[in-house]
Write a protein that holds these residues in place. Structure first.
Motif, PDB file in Angstrom:
ATOM      1  N   SER A 161       0.828  -1.211   0.000  1.00  0.00           N
ATOM      2  CA  SER A 161       0.000   0.000   0.000  1.00  0.00           C
ATOM      3  C   SER A 161       0.863   1.263   0.000  1.00  0.00           C
ATOM      4  CB  SER A 161      -0.927  -0.018   1.222  1.00  0.00           C
ATOM      5  OG  SER A 161      -1.590   1.204   1.356  1.00  0.00           O
ATOM      6  N   ARG A 162       1.878   1.289   0.848  1.00  0.00           N
ATOM      7  CA  ARG A 162       2.757   2.459   0.936  1.00  0.00           C
ATOM      8  C   ARG A 162       3.598   2.590  -0.344  1.00  0.00           C
ATOM      9  NH1 ARG A 162       1.110   6.169   3.605  1.00  0.00           N
ATOM     10  NH2 ARG A 162       3.115   6.920   4.365  1.00  0.00           N
ATOM     11  N   PHE A 163       4.002   1.457  -0.918  1.00  0.00           N
ATOM     12  CA  PHE A 163       4.748   1.472  -2.167  1.00  0.00           C
ATOM     13  C   PHE A 163       3.891   2.077  -3.284  1.00  0.00           C
ATOM     14  CE2 PHE A 163       6.106  -0.393  -6.190  1.00  0.00           C
ATOM     15  CZ  PHE A 163       7.470  -0.160  -6.162  1.00  0.00           C
ATOM     16  N   LYS A 164       2.630   1.669  -3.364  1.00  0.00           N
ATOM     17  CA  LYS A 164       1.735   2.203  -4.395  1.00  0.00           C
ATOM     18  C   LYS A 164       1.566   3.710  -4.244  1.00  0.00           C
ATOM     19  CE  LYS A 164      -0.993  -1.950  -5.369  1.00  0.00           C
ATOM     20  NZ  LYS A 164      -2.309  -2.592  -5.217  1.00  0.00           N
ATOM     21  N   SER A 165       1.518   4.194  -3.008  1.00  0.00           N
ATOM     22  CA  SER A 165       1.410   5.635  -2.770  1.00  0.00           C
ATOM     23  C   SER A 165       2.645   6.364  -3.307  1.00  0.00           C
ATOM     24  CB  SER A 165       1.237   5.909  -1.276  1.00  0.00           C
ATOM     25  OG  SER A 165       1.258   7.292  -1.013  1.00  0.00           O
ATOM     26  N   ALA A 166       3.826   5.773  -3.100  1.00  0.00           N
ATOM     27  CA  ALA A 166       5.060   6.378  -3.612  1.00  0.00           C
ATOM     28  C   ALA A 166       5.079   6.348  -5.142  1.00  0.00           C
ATOM     29  CB  ALA A 166       6.277   5.654  -3.040  1.00  0.00           C
ATOM     30  N   VAL A 167       4.604   5.252  -5.727  1.00  0.00           N
ATOM     31  CA  VAL A 167       4.542   5.148  -7.186  1.00  0.00           C
ATOM     32  C   VAL A 167       3.622   6.235  -7.746  1.00  0.00           C
ATOM     33  CG1 VAL A 167       3.673   3.726  -9.107  1.00  0.00           C
ATOM     34  CG2 VAL A 167       5.164   2.717  -7.366  1.00  0.00           C
ATOM     35  N   ASP A 168       2.466   6.441  -7.117  1.00  0.00           N
ATOM     36  CA  ASP A 168       1.536   7.481  -7.563  1.00  0.00           C
ATOM     37  C   ASP A 168       2.217   8.843  -7.582  1.00  0.00           C
ATOM     38  OD1 ASP A 168      -0.526   5.677  -7.888  1.00  0.00           O
ATOM     39  OD2 ASP A 168      -1.520   6.192  -5.994  1.00  0.00           O
ATOM     40  N   LEU A 169       2.983   9.131  -6.554  1.00  0.00           N
ATOM     41  CA  LEU A 169       3.660  10.419  -6.460  1.00  0.00           C
ATOM     42  C   LEU A 169       4.769  10.552  -7.513  1.00  0.00           C
ATOM     43  CD1 LEU A 169       3.647  13.010  -4.746  1.00  0.00           C
ATOM     44  CD2 LEU A 169       5.336  11.934  -3.268  1.00  0.00           C
ATOM     45  N   PHE A 170       5.533   9.499  -7.722  1.00  0.00           N
ATOM     46  CA  PHE A 170       6.659   9.516  -8.657  1.00  0.00           C
ATOM     47  C   PHE A 170       6.211   9.481 -10.114  1.00  0.00           C
ATOM     48  CE2 PHE A 170      10.191   9.707  -6.030  1.00  0.00           C
ATOM     49  CZ  PHE A 170      11.363   9.296  -6.647  1.00  0.00           C
ATOM     50  N   SER A 171       5.039   8.928 -10.379  1.00  0.00           N
ATOM     51  CA  SER A 171       4.626   8.682 -11.765  1.00  0.00           C
ATOM     52  C   SER A 171       4.247   9.949 -12.526  1.00  0.00           C
ATOM     53  CB  SER A 171       3.466   7.687 -11.808  1.00  0.00           C
ATOM     54  OG  SER A 171       2.322   8.249 -11.217  1.00  0.00           O
ATOM     55  N   ILE A 172       4.290  11.105 -11.846  1.00  0.00           N
ATOM     56  CA  ILE A 172       3.879  12.343 -12.508  1.00  0.00           C
ATOM     57  C   ILE A 172       5.055  13.177 -13.000  1.00  0.00           C
ATOM     58  CG2 ILE A 172       1.671  12.494 -11.317  1.00  0.00           C
ATOM     59  CD1 ILE A 172       2.976  14.502  -9.386  1.00  0.00           C
ATOM     60  N   ASP A 173       6.286  12.652 -12.869  1.00  0.00           N
ATOM     61  CA  ASP A 173       7.422  13.439 -13.355  1.00  0.00           C
ATOM     62  C   ASP A 173       8.428  12.567 -14.095  1.00  0.00           C
ATOM     63  OD1 ASP A 173       9.164  12.283 -11.443  1.00  0.00           O
ATOM     64  OD2 ASP A 173       8.722  13.836  -9.983  1.00  0.00           O
ATOM     65  N   ALA A 174       9.551  13.126 -14.429  1.00  0.00           N
ATOM     66  CA  ALA A 174      10.548  12.452 -15.267  1.00  0.00           C
ATOM     67  C   ALA A 174      11.126  11.199 -14.616  1.00  0.00           C
ATOM     68  CB  ALA A 174      11.673  13.426 -15.601  1.00  0.00           C
ATOM     69  N   ARG A 175      11.034  11.099 -13.303  1.00  0.00           N
ATOM     70  CA  ARG A 175      11.592   9.931 -12.614  1.00  0.00           C
ATOM     71  C   ARG A 175      10.756   8.678 -12.821  1.00  0.00           C
ATOM     72  NH1 ARG A 175      11.677  12.630  -6.842  1.00  0.00           N
ATOM     73  NH2 ARG A 175       9.569  13.004  -7.570  1.00  0.00           N
ATOM     74  N   ALA A 176       9.582   8.821 -13.420  1.00  0.00           N
ATOM     75  CA  ALA A 176       8.663   7.694 -13.586  1.00  0.00           C
ATOM     76  C   ALA A 176       9.277   6.544 -14.369  1.00  0.00           C
ATOM     77  CB  ALA A 176       7.385   8.175 -14.266  1.00  0.00           C
ATOM     78  N   GLU A 177      10.195   6.832 -15.261  1.00  0.00           N
ATOM     79  CA  GLU A 177      10.780   5.763 -16.080  1.00  0.00           C
ATOM     80  C   GLU A 177      11.565   4.743 -15.249  1.00  0.00           C
ATOM     81  OE1 GLU A 177      14.873   7.966 -17.565  1.00  0.00           O
ATOM     82  OE2 GLU A 177      13.029   8.280 -18.705  1.00  0.00           O
ATOM     83  N   ASP A 178      11.930   5.107 -14.011  1.00  0.00           N
ATOM     84  CA  ASP A 178      12.665   4.191 -13.136  1.00  0.00           C
ATOM     85  C   ASP A 178      11.759   3.278 -12.308  1.00  0.00           C
ATOM     86  OD1 ASP A 178      15.129   5.241 -13.959  1.00  0.00           O
ATOM     87  OD2 ASP A 178      15.030   6.844 -12.459  1.00  0.00           O
ATOM     88  N   ILE A 179      10.473   3.542 -12.311  1.00  0.00           N
ATOM     89  CA  ILE A 179       9.550   2.794 -11.455  1.00  0.00           C
ATOM     90  C   ILE A 179       9.570   1.286 -11.717  1.00  0.00           C
ATOM     91  CG2 ILE A 179       7.116   2.472 -10.851  1.00  0.00           C
ATOM     92  CD1 ILE A 179       6.822   5.531 -11.000  1.00  0.00           C
ATOM     93  N   PRO A 180       9.646   0.802 -12.965  1.00  0.00           N
ATOM     94  CA  PRO A 180       9.715  -0.655 -13.144  1.00  0.00           C
ATOM     95  C   PRO A 180      10.868  -1.317 -12.372  1.00  0.00           C
ATOM     96  CG  PRO A 180       9.151   0.394 -15.212  1.00  0.00           C
ATOM     97  CD  PRO A 180       9.502   1.503 -14.243  1.00  0.00           C
ATOM     98  N   LYS A 181      11.994  -0.619 -12.253  1.00  0.00           N
ATOM     99  CA  LYS A 181      13.122  -1.143 -11.461  1.00  0.00           C
ATOM    100  C   LYS A 181      12.731  -1.243  -9.980  1.00  0.00           C
ATOM    101  CE  LYS A 181      17.492   0.413  -9.726  1.00  0.00           C
ATOM    102  NZ  LYS A 181      18.344   1.564  -9.608  1.00  0.00           N
ATOM    103  N   TYR A 182      12.027  -0.238  -9.475  1.00  0.00           N
ATOM    104  CA  TYR A 182      11.608  -0.257  -8.070  1.00  0.00           C
ATOM    105  C   TYR A 182      10.619  -1.393  -7.826  1.00  0.00           C
ATOM    106  CZ  TYR A 182      13.195   4.637  -8.553  1.00  0.00           C
ATOM    107  OH  TYR A 182      13.894   5.783  -8.835  1.00  0.00           O
ATOM    108  N   ILE A 183       9.765  -1.665  -8.814  1.00  0.00           N
ATOM    109  CA  ILE A 183       8.806  -2.772  -8.690  1.00  0.00           C
ATOM    110  C   ILE A 183       9.558  -4.102  -8.602  1.00  0.00           C
ATOM    111  CG2 ILE A 183       6.952  -4.047  -9.860  1.00  0.00           C
ATOM    112  CD1 ILE A 183       6.029  -1.303 -11.003  1.00  0.00           C
ATOM    113  N   LYS A 184      10.594  -4.277  -9.407  1.00  0.00           N
ATOM    114  CA  LYS A 184      11.410  -5.496  -9.330  1.00  0.00           C
ATOM    115  C   LYS A 184      12.041  -5.624  -7.950  1.00  0.00           C
ATOM    116  CE  LYS A 184      12.512  -6.000 -14.199  1.00  0.00           C
ATOM    117  NZ  LYS A 184      13.507  -5.890 -15.255  1.00  0.00           N
TER     118      LYS A 184
END
Length: 195
Positions: free
Chosen positions: A149-172
């Protein structure tokens, strides 16, 4: 007394007031885990989150007293670093807890919640981060449902800027922790279509 407690107590003892004391310090990273739990490991830095209370005068004195080349670093082999909120992978509203059992005159200390610390570590996930997370899971301080749940909240926040392209790595990295330390199935995290 834990080494980190002694380090913080000596900073407090040597502090020359700049006005506005007690100053609120929000501690993040592995220092949090050592202040909030019975966990101990060698760490060289105590990260403090930049806040409005960390004025240039406060920051300057903190780094002078306890920065990388300070006398306190020489004594404790530990130093303070002020970290910008914007670079951290944190949930939208990070949870902090007041530190109990360490009475300081010039500071109030808050530590980031254990789960939020783990979420923040999923960005980098180096060997020390893995050891920290494994220890928290081993102490039964990491709830799988809350972590996701907390991870999804961080993803929501990160997914709105240029750093979003790194999110798949964080999911792994999350999936590795779920599988290796929590014995839980790997979560499927939904990403925006453009990713």
């Amino acid at each position: 007394m834990k080494l980190i407690n002694s380090f913080l107590a000596e900073i407090d003892e040597k502090w020359k007031p700049v006005g506005g004391e007690p100053i609120g310090l929000r501690i993040i990273g592995s220092a949090t885990l050592m202040l909030e739990t019975d966990y101990e490991r060698g760490t060289k830095d105590g990260d403090i989150l930049e806040t409005e209370g960390i004025t240039p005068a406060v920051c300057g004195q903190l780094l002078s007293l306890a920065g990388i080349k300070s006398p306190l670093f020489e004594k404790y082999r530990m130093y303070l670093e002020v970290v910008l909120r914007a670079i951290l992978f944190l949930p939208r509203d990070p949870v902090f807890h007041f530190v109990k059992g360490l009475s300081l005159k010039n500071f109030t200390l808050e530590v980031l919640d254990v789960t939020d610390v783990v979420v923040s570590k999923l960005k980098r996930l180096n060997q020390n981060d893995v050891e920290d997370i494994k220890a928290m899971a081993g102490m039964s301080l990491l709830d799988h449902k809350k972590l996701v749940s907390r991870f999804k909240s961080a993803v929501d926040l990160f997914s709105i800027d240029a750093r979003a392209e790194d999110i798949p790595k964080y999911i792994k990295n999350l999936n590795r922790i779920e599988r290796d330390f929590l014995g839980a199935p790997e979560s499927e995290i939904e990403l925006p279509d453009w990713m």
